[in-house]
Design a protein around this motif. Structure first.
Motif, PDB file in Angstrom:
ATOM      1  N   LEU A   1     -47.473   9.109 -16.292  1.00  0.00           N
ATOM      2  CA  LEU A   1     -47.934   8.076 -15.365  1.00  0.00           C
ATOM      3  C   LEU A   1     -48.785   7.038 -16.090  1.00  0.00           C
ATOM      4  N   SER A   2     -49.679   7.530 -16.933  1.00  0.00           N
ATOM      5  CA  SER A   2     -50.535   6.622 -17.692  1.00  0.00           C
ATOM      6  C   SER A   2     -49.702   5.719 -18.602  1.00  0.00           C
ATOM      7  N   SER A   3     -48.688   6.302 -19.252  1.00  0.00           N
ATOM      8  CA  SER A   3     -47.815   5.520 -20.129  1.00  0.00           C
ATOM      9  C   SER A   3     -47.103   4.410 -19.355  1.00  0.00           C
ATOM     10  N   GLU A   4     -46.617   4.744 -18.169  1.00  0.00           N
ATOM     11  CA  GLU A   4     -45.903   3.747 -17.368  1.00  0.00           C
ATOM     12  C   GLU A   4     -46.830   2.607 -16.938  1.00  0.00           C
ATOM     13  N   MET A   5     -48.064   2.959 -16.556  1.00  0.00           N
ATOM     14  CA  MET A   5     -48.997   1.909 -16.123  1.00  0.00           C
ATOM     15  C   MET A   5     -49.419   1.024 -17.292  1.00  0.00           C
ATOM     16  N   HIS A   6     -49.612   1.610 -18.479  1.00  0.00           N
ATOM     17  CA  HIS A   6     -49.920   0.793 -19.660  1.00  0.00           C
ATOM     18  C   HIS A   6     -48.738  -0.114 -20.006  1.00  0.00           C
ATOM     19  N   ARG A   7     -47.525   0.398 -19.825  1.00  0.00           N
ATOM     20  CA  ARG A   7     -46.348  -0.421 -20.097  1.00  0.00           C
ATOM     21  C   ARG A   7     -46.280  -1.616 -19.154  1.00  0.00           C
TER      22      ARG A   7
ATOM     23  N   ALA B   1     -48.444  -0.285 -27.150  1.00  0.00           N
ATOM     24  CA  ALA B   1     -48.978   0.630 -28.156  1.00  0.00           C
ATOM     25  C   ALA B   1     -49.626   1.849 -27.487  1.00  0.00           C
ATOM     26  N   THR B   2     -50.504   1.590 -26.496  1.00  0.00           N
ATOM     27  CA  THR B   2     -51.151   2.698 -25.774  1.00  0.00           C
ATOM     28  C   THR B   2     -50.135   3.486 -24.971  1.00  0.00           C
ATOM     29  N   ALA B   3     -49.173   2.770 -24.378  1.00  0.00           N
ATOM     30  CA  ALA B   3     -48.127   3.451 -23.600  1.00  0.00           C
ATOM     31  C   ALA B   3     -47.350   4.432 -24.478  1.00  0.00           C
ATOM     32  N   LEU B   4     -47.070   4.015 -25.723  1.00  0.00           N
ATOM     33  CA  LEU B   4     -46.319   4.879 -26.630  1.00  0.00           C
ATOM     34  C   LEU B   4     -47.142   6.104 -27.042  1.00  0.00           C
ATOM     35  N   VAL B   5     -48.440   5.894 -27.267  1.00  0.00           N
ATOM     36  CA  VAL B   5     -49.318   7.016 -27.634  1.00  0.00           C
ATOM     37  C   VAL B   5     -49.335   8.060 -26.519  1.00  0.00           C
ATOM     38  N   ASP B   6     -49.520   7.599 -25.260  1.00  0.00           N
ATOM     39  CA  ASP B   6     -49.541   8.533 -24.124  1.00  0.00           C
ATOM     40  C   ASP B   6     -48.207   9.252 -23.973  1.00  0.00           C
ATOM     41  N   ALA B   7     -47.109   8.515 -24.115  1.00  0.00           N
ATOM     42  CA  ALA B   7     -45.786   9.116 -23.953  1.00  0.00           C
ATOM     43  C   ALA B   7     -45.506  10.149 -25.041  1.00  0.00           C
ATOM     44  N   GLU B   8     -45.882   9.835 -26.283  1.00  0.00           N
ATOM     45  CA  GLU B   8     -45.642  10.785 -27.373  1.00  0.00           C
ATOM     46  C   GLU B   8     -46.518  12.037 -27.223  1.00  0.00           C
ATOM     47  N   THR B   9     -47.750  11.840 -26.736  1.00  0.00           N
ATOM     48  CA  THR B   9     -48.613  13.004 -26.471  1.00  0.00           C
ATOM     49  C   THR B   9     -48.008  13.886 -25.389  1.00  0.00           C
TER      50      THR B   9
ATOM     51  N   LYS C   1     -38.110   9.973 -21.611  1.00  0.00           N
ATOM     52  CA  LYS C   1     -37.812   8.686 -20.986  1.00  0.00           C
ATOM     53  C   LYS C   1     -38.967   7.711 -21.191  1.00  0.00           C
ATOM     54  N   ALA C   2     -40.206   8.228 -21.034  1.00  0.00           N
ATOM     55  CA  ALA C   2     -41.391   7.384 -21.216  1.00  0.00           C
ATOM     56  C   ALA C   2     -41.484   6.875 -22.652  1.00  0.00           C
ATOM     57  N   VAL C   3     -41.166   7.731 -23.627  1.00  0.00           N
ATOM     58  CA  VAL C   3     -41.197   7.309 -25.037  1.00  0.00           C
ATOM     59  C   VAL C   3     -40.204   6.178 -25.272  1.00  0.00           C
ATOM     60  N   ARG C   4     -39.000   6.326 -24.761  1.00  0.00           N
ATOM     61  CA  ARG C   4     -37.967   5.299 -24.962  1.00  0.00           C
ATOM     62  C   ARG C   4     -38.371   3.980 -24.298  1.00  0.00           C
ATOM     63  N   GLN C   5     -38.941   4.078 -23.053  1.00  0.00           N
ATOM     64  CA  GLN C   5     -39.332   2.857 -22.352  1.00  0.00           C
ATOM     65  C   GLN C   5     -40.475   2.138 -23.066  1.00  0.00           C
TER      66      GLN C   5
ATOM     67  N   GLY D   1     -40.674   1.929 -26.196  1.00  0.00           N
ATOM     68  CA  GLY D   1     -40.149   1.419 -27.459  1.00  0.00           C
ATOM     69  C   GLY D   1     -40.135   2.420 -28.580  1.00  0.00           C
ATOM     70  N   GLY D   2     -40.391   3.697 -28.284  1.00  0.00           N
ATOM     71  CA  GLY D   2     -40.399   4.726 -29.312  1.00  0.00           C
ATOM     72  C   GLY D   2     -39.027   5.338 -29.514  1.00  0.00           C
ATOM     73  N   VAL D   3     -38.950   6.239 -30.482  1.00  0.00           N
ATOM     74  CA  VAL D   3     -37.709   6.927 -30.809  1.00  0.00           C
ATOM     75  C   VAL D   3     -37.915   8.418 -30.585  1.00  0.00           C
ATOM     76  N   VAL D   4     -36.943   9.046 -29.893  1.00  0.00           N
ATOM     77  CA  VAL D   4     -37.007  10.479 -29.623  1.00  0.00           C
ATOM     78  C   VAL D   4     -36.214  11.211 -30.686  1.00  0.00           C
ATOM     79  N   HIS D   5     -36.870  12.131 -31.398  1.00  0.00           N
ATOM     80  CA  HIS D   5     -36.211  12.941 -32.419  1.00  0.00           C
ATOM     81  C   HIS D   5     -35.826  14.280 -31.808  1.00  0.00           C
ATOM     82  N   VAL D   6     -34.544  14.559 -31.768  1.00  0.00           N
ATOM     83  CA  VAL D   6     -34.052  15.804 -31.169  1.00  0.00           C
ATOM     84  C   VAL D   6     -33.877  16.840 -32.256  1.00  0.00           C
ATOM     85  N   GLU D   7     -34.603  17.952 -32.151  1.00  0.00           N
ATOM     86  CA  GLU D   7     -34.521  18.998 -33.158  1.00  0.00           C
ATOM     87  C   GLU D   7     -33.209  19.765 -33.008  1.00  0.00           C
ATOM     88  N   GLY D   8     -32.544  20.027 -34.133  1.00  0.00           N
ATOM     89  CA  GLY D   8     -31.324  20.818 -34.112  1.00  0.00           C
ATOM     90  C   GLY D   8     -30.140  20.088 -33.557  1.00  0.00           C
ATOM     91  N   GLY D   9     -30.300  18.785 -33.274  1.00  0.00           N
ATOM     92  CA  GLY D   9     -29.172  18.012 -32.778  1.00  0.00           C
ATOM     93  C   GLY D   9     -28.816  18.302 -31.336  1.00  0.00           C
TER      94      GLY D   9
END
Length: 784
Positions: free
Chosen positions: A728-734, A740-748, A767-771, A773-781
């Protein structure tokens, strides 16, 4: 805080005990009859003396102020002396009663030998029961030889009770003997004998999970014994009825029946029955929710009475645990901890098994283990108890303790601890399999399923619950099997919901399971089970995009919960009704219905449920407001928002005088949650405030509420709530263009979600990370 979990126990009893066994072995209730006989001058002096001895002996078994072993010894001596006199007087009716009294004494001595011994299967128990069996068989042959049908029926009934104590697997043979005794008493028109036979028959039906038949037998027994002097027989019948009502989920009826029966039990002087009725009363108050003070008082009195009666089976400690839970449910953790420590001190003189239950009371007082010190102390208590029980080799009690350890491990909400919990639950299951107790094994399996659910492994959770269903099916426990079916359906529905399955074919198997379970619950008159099945069906209808059907089912469930007085059940059902109304584009009706549920929970005195419903009402109001304000702009929009949400969204005059007080503290749900000092509940309500604020465009108060909710979530180790608040915090910062803050909250949020394996929260965080502007790394594919 536990995601998608189910209750691990239906009620709290010492391991290996049934709820109906709390009242002790039971006697024939002839103390008043023999006292009257001893005062009648037309009888001989010897007969009157023997009658007085029988009255004293039965009273000893009822009161047991100095412990079951001592009292049983004294009572048996008096009964044998009385039997000799009755034989001299050739009073065959009194001879039969005296023999049954001796059998009761031997059964009490066998029970005392078992619970006072530190070995698994003390030989003295079987020795006492074998003596009783030989005596009953000898007298049965004698009565058959002289044609005394009353004595024959009495001995058949005694043999049934002895076989049940020995744990005989020949259930059909035992049932037939009991029915033969009942038929004989009917033929000779012995009302008391019919009532006693029906009571034994009711307990046999309970052993076979035939709850309907047990209720019919107990109700007929109550009619037969209602005219007897002393009221003991009627009290026993009413107690069995209260137990059956509990098993059917009829909590309000349990409370009323127990309250009506208590005066009869007290008049009869049966301390164990008085204590057991108080125990039922305490659990009824506690499970109905909203009456914790009455529950705590009844449980405290029950524990005291069990101890005064010399009970060593663990019922006093179990009652103490209910008292602690009741106090803790009222959000009085310090008082709960003190009460638990008192129970622990009282249990120091007990055997290791009873001390285990007292320690569990302390563990429950720690609640969610928010502090590392509390967690360490609880873990140390468990490890100490596990070591003591392991040395005894008592697998039933050891498995119960391992279930407690599993719940403690799950309270940490980390993958490592959840994996440890899986191992602990599997160990508990293994012990019960070695013991050969299918019922206890089935009762323990939800702990294993719950541990798998914490790790997001729905397949293994379903496997555990399917095994639970199969075990109950083989035992013939239909209501328990139906409960397992609903649990399987709930897990399947949640799993498919996360996979975004939709359409009319959605979760076909789950729908069929719930429908079948609903039918079984109705046949068994299990109100709580019926309501739970209806809620599961309503949830499936929601996923199938059938809001009308979902609303109908949820309203049915809500009405059932209202009848039983279960405010938290009402809250769950009301939330589902509101979801259905929203799906049907009726937000005003949803808000109105939520308000009605708030009034019910408030009237019931269930403050946590009231706070949750107040929070839900705010959500419904926000949806209603969104529809009203559609197309409005500027001051018109602000005016409507102020009228509907001024207490949350806008500062009032007193806030300008108290600038350090947060604006959202005017929200009723948050205010109530803070009074309760429940950090989890406060965080949940603050998340709702943040959602409402964001939907109304008031981002600053929304961010403040989300920030506090995230902090509280991490304090109580509920990573799911912390993730929700951070998303929620990430979305409101976005929305404020602070990417920048939105990405930090989403990654946390994503990092926390990966630690707890909650797949729905995990996906929201991705979803929050992507919105942002971040990149989601999927472990093990693979996607989570």
């Amino acid at each position: 805080a536990v995601p998608y979990s189910m209750d691990t126990t239906t009620y709290h009893v010492p391991p290996g005990c049934a709820l109906a066994s709390g009242a002790g072995l039971g006697v024939d209730g002839l103390a008043a009859h023999f006292s009257k006989l001893a005062e009648e001058p037309q009888h001989s002096t010897g007969c009157r003396t023997a009658a007085l001895l029988c009255s004293v002996a039965e009273s000893c078994l009822l009161e047991a102020p100095e412990g079951p072993s001592f009292q049983a010894d004294q009572a048996e001596g008096a009964a044998r002396e009385a039997l000799a006199v009755f034989r001299q007087e050739q009073d065959e009716v009194c001879v039969a009663h005296a023999v049954r009294l001796i059998v009761h004494c031997l059964r009490a001595r066998a029970q005392a030998a078992q619970i006072l011994s530190d070995s698994i299967n003390p030989p003295s128990k079987e020795e006492h029961l074998q003596i009783a069996e030989e005596l009953a068989k000898t007298e049965l042959k004698r009565f058959q030889r002289i044609g005394n049908r009353h004595g024959e029926a009495c001995m058949l009934l005694s043999l049934v009770e002895i076989a049940r104590d020995l744990g005989s697997k020949e259930r059909r043979h035992i049932l037939k003997m009991c029915q033969d005794a009942l038929s004989t008493f009917r033929d000779i028109q012995d009302t008391r004998g019919q009532g006693l036979s029906l009571l034994v028959l009711a307990t046999l039906h309970l052993d076979n999970f035939a709850v309907h038949r047990a209720y019919a037998a107990a109700e007929e027994a109550r009619v037969h014994l209602g005219t007897e002097a002393g009221g003991h027989g009627e009290a026993r019948a009413r107690f069995i009825i209260a137990v059956i009502l509990w098993l059917q989920g009829r909590r309000a009826d349990v409370v009323s029946t127990a309250r009506e029966t208590l005066p009869l039990a007290r008049e009869a002087g049966d301390r164990m029955m008085v204590a057991s009725l108080l125990y039922l009363l305490a659990m009824g108050y506690h499970e109905k929710k909203g009456r914790p003070r009455e529950a705590a008082a009844a449980a405290q009195e029950a524990a005291k009475t069990f101890r005064e009666a010399g009970c060593q089976q663990g019922w006093a400690e179990a009652a103490g645990a209910v008292m602690v839970k009741a106090i803790f449910s009222e959000q009085r953790p310090e008082e709960a901890l003190e009460a638990a420590k008192t129970q622990l001190r009282l249990g120091r003189s007990s055997k290791p098994r009873q001390r285990m239950l007292a320690r569990i009371a302390v563990i429950h007082a720690f609640g969610r283990f928010e502090d590392d010190g509390e967690y360490a102390m609880a873990s140390a208590l468990v490890e100490k108890t596990v070591a003591a029980l392991s040395s005894l080799g008592d697998k039933a009690w050891l498995a119960r303790e391992l279930e407690v350890l599993c719940s403690i491990q799950l309270s940490r909400f980390t993958v490592a601890k959840c994996k440890e919990a899986v191992g602990t639950a599997e160990q508990a299951r293994k012990h019960l399999q070695e013991l050969g107790d299918s019922f206890l094994e089935a009762e323990a399996l939800p702990s294993l399923a719950n541990a798998h659910l914490h790790l997001g492994d729905y397949n293994k959770a379903t496997e555990a619950l399917q095994a639970r269903r199969a075990l109950f099916g083989r035992l013939g426990a239909r209501a328990r099997e139906a409960q397992a079916m609903v649990e399987i359906a709930e897990v399947a529905a949640k799993e498919q919901a996360l996979q975004e399955s939709r359409g009319r074919k959605f979760c076909r198997d789950a729908f069929q399971l719930c429908t079948e379970a609903h039918t079984v619950f109705q046949e068994m008159s299990d109100v709580t089970g019926t309501a739970r099945a209806l809620l599961a069906l309503a949830d499936i209808h929601m996923h199938r995009k059938e809001p009308g059907e979902a609303e109908s089912r949820a309203r049915e469930a809500e009405n059932l919960y209202r009848k039983t007085g279960e405010s938290r059940g009402v809250a769950r059902a009301a939330r589902l009704v509101c979801r259905a109304l929203l799906e049907d584009d009726r937000p005003e009706d949803a808000a109105k219905h939520a308000g009605e549920a708030v009034l019910f929970t408030k009237k019931a005195g269930d403050r946590p449920a009231e706070a949750k419903m107040l929070s839900w009402e705010s959500q419904m109001e926000s949806h209603s407001l969104a529809k009203i304000t559609d197309g409005l702009e500027g001051k018109d929009l602000e005016r409507v928002c102020f009228r509907r949400f001024g207490k949350i969204m806008n500062p009032a005059k007193e806030h300008s005088q108290r600038p350090n007080q947060a604006l959202w503290d005017r929200d009723e749900a948050v205010i109530l949650a803070r009074k309760l000092k429940d950090k989890l509940l406060i965080g949940t309500c603050l998340c709702t405030v943040a959602e409402v604020a964001m939907s109304m465009g008031r981002l600053e108060p929304g961010l403040a509420a989300a920030s506090e909710a995230a902090t509280l979530g991490q304090q109580v180790r509920d990573k799911g709530m912390a993730c929700r608040a951070l998303v929620l915090s990430s979305e409101m910062h976005r929305r404020k263009n602070d990417l920048a803050t939105a990405l930090v909250d989403a990654e946390t949020a994503l990092r926390l979600a990966k630690q707890c394996h909650y797949r729905d929260v995990w996906r929201d965080a991705e979803k929050a990370v992507r919105q942002a502007g971040g990149v989601v790394h999927v472990e093990g594919g693979e996607e989570p």
